[in-house]
Enzyme design. Structure first.
Site, short mmCIF file in Angstrom:
data_model
loop_
_atom_site.label_atom_id
_atom_site.label_comp_id
_atom_site.label_asym_id
_atom_site.label_seq_id
_atom_site.Cartn_x
_atom_site.Cartn_y
_atom_site.Cartn_z
CG ASP A 100 -0.22 -0.04 2.53
OD1 ASP A 100 1.03 0.06 2.54
OD2 ASP A 100 -0.87 -0.17 3.58
CG ASP A 115 1.39 3.58 4.67
OD1 ASP A 115 0.23 3.27 4.38
OD2 ASP A 115 2.23 2.77 5.10
CG ASP A 140 -3.23 2.88 5.12
OD1 ASP A 140 -4.34 2.68 4.61
OD2 ASP A 140 -2.49 1.98 5.55
#
Length: 480
Positions: free
Chosen positions: A325, A327, A415
């Site tokens: 992912d 961030d 995120d």
């Protein structure tokens, strides 16, 4: 879009090394090992063909018997075979360590000279004689198929699934030590004097360094429970406990989960399973895709407030080429204004049609309640967990897309965390990672410096007197 010349639907945009096409020989290697090594190579930007064809430039084999390997290769009816490099696994291992195709050296080659012809060129005759001696006169040493640190990571993850934290931490620490070394471990003597390498870790490393594989790691990778838990935990919102519960209930796939009458998914899990094709089966997010997402988030941030501060964190900040992912930390220089920053970004992404999923957690940060005597996995800053639609046109070089996926976009987890500006440095340190580094840093602060460190602040216990609140595990500063 340029189509590949193999059975695998692999686009040129995925490949970093255009002139190199690998083929891994399954015989002697095994299907599961070949699958693992194929995935490893593709994750590093190599093109790996599923079928031996004239397009292949490098054939990689674990077969030490050169004569039997060449007999098998000649039986494949490939016209371009004489022009291909037929290599031992050592070339593959060296290339994976360097992150690029290394130069082919004599030690990498697997060749059989059936007869030494009278050659006009003395150099050519010497070359042929050397290869005859190397290949026929001695066995080719089989080097590691797995890097020891990767093998230890597999075992750490396995013990995490088994809820045995002590062994999980031991293997994870050992793996972190090996990853931090400025040299490649060639033999166990190279690790003398290094910390955090227990007898179990050394035994696994020695087996890999001597024979090229670890029976324990291979057994773990082929274990149905490990494979199923790894599959389930790859879904957004599914942790080890939920994955274990599903496994005990007889579920083995996403379709089993969705069809099970007694399973009630929360909103995050519903989003994760509905986008499982996009998230769980896609290759990892590339650095180019992370940069493109950074541009998208930056545009959204600037639309909310021009004085915002945006920073990439996580593995990409540590220099990784790929991650699961992306961030970001985002804040403003004006105190208190960061509280509404994330909601503004979310609304902006919705308007652009880029937001596939969103979970927003408001800030619970309160300096009066900090620092906590007990470590908490999550900090108290405002944060949101998103799934963002990333268009291929935004990514330099194109998407690092999935096999057979021609949509032109992919879903990526993003995120965002928004601390106050005076907490920015601590949040940046905490969200940069890695998880093991953060754990060891907190332990060092506590044991060696008598300090308490978390994502919120750093407390010096030698200068501030702390007292325990009644019925609480929270330390509070007391004025002297």
């Amino acid at each position: 879009m340029v189509q590949p010349r193999s059975g695998r639907n692999e686009t040129v945009s995925e490949v970093r090394f255009q002139g190199v096409r690998l083929y891994l020989v399954e015989r002697k290697m095994g299907r599961s090992r070949r699958s693992f090594l194929t995935q490893l190579a593709r994750s590093k930007g190599f093109m790996v063909e599923d079928v031996l064809s004239d397009a292949v430039t490098h054939v990689v084999s674990e077969d030490c018997q050169a004569s039997s390997l060449w007999t098998w290769l000649r039986g494949r009816d490939v016209k371009n075979l004489p022009a291909m490099h037929v290599l031992g696994i050592s070339w593959f291992t060296d290339s994976m360590k360097e992150g690029k195709p290394v130069a082919v050296e004599t030690r990498h080659l697997i060749e059989v000279c059936v007869s030494v012809c009278v050659c006009v060129c003395v150099d050519h005759l010497f070359f042929c004689l050397v290869h005859s001696c190397i290949v026929l006169g001695s066995a080719i040493t089989r080097p590691p198929l797995l890097f020891p640190q990767d093998a230890l990571e597999v075992l750490a993850e396995s013990y995490e699934f088994k809820e045995i934290p002590g062994r999980c931490l031991a293997f994870r620490r050992a793996s972190s030590v090996l990853k931090s070394l400025p040299w490649a471990v060639r033999c166990l003597r190279d690790t003398e004097g290094l910390p955090c390498l227990g007898e179990h870790s050394k035994a696994v490393m020695e087996e890999i360094l001597q024979s090229g594989h670890s029976f324990e790691v291979e057994k773990t990778l082929s274990d149905e429970k490990y494979q199923t838990l790894k599959l389930f935990t790859s879904v957004f919102g599914v942790g080890p406990k939920t994955a274990e519960k599903w496994y005990r209930g007889g579920l083995r796939s996403f379709s089993d989960v969705l069809a099970a009458p007694g399973i009630h998914l929360n909103r995050m899990q519903q989003s994760g399973t509905s986008t499982s094709h996009h998230l769980a089966t896609l290759p990892a997010v590339s650095k180019a895709e992370a940069r493109a997402l950074g541009n998208i988030i930056d545009e959204a941030v600037r639309a909310v407030t021009p004085d915002a501060v945006l920073a990439l964190t996580g593995g990409f900040r540590r220099g990784k080429e790929f991650g699961h992912d992306v961030d970001f930390i985002v804040t403003t220089r004006e105190p208190g204004k960061e509280e509404k920053l994330l909601t503004g970004i979310i609304e902006r992404l919705k308007q652009q049609g880029l937001l596939l999923y969103c979970e927003y957690n408001a800030s619970t940060f309160d300096m009066v309640k900090l620092p906590s005597h007990q470590f908490e996995a999550m900090d108290h800053f405002a944060k949101c967990f998103l799934i963002v639609r990333l268009e291929g046109g935004r990514v330099e070089g194109g998407l690092h897309g999935a096999e057979g996926d021609g949509r032109g976009w992919r879903a990526v987890r993003v995120d965002l965390v928004s601390p106050p500006m005076d907490r920015y440095a601590f949040a940046l340190l905490g969200w940069t990672g890695s998880r093991q580094f953060e754990r060891d840093l907190r332990r060092f602060a506590r044991a060696e410096r008598r300090m308490l460190l978390d994502n919120h602040t750093l407390y010096d216990k030698t200068k501030v007197l702390f007292q325990m609140r009644p019925s609480s595990n929270v330390l509070s500063p007391c004025t002297l």
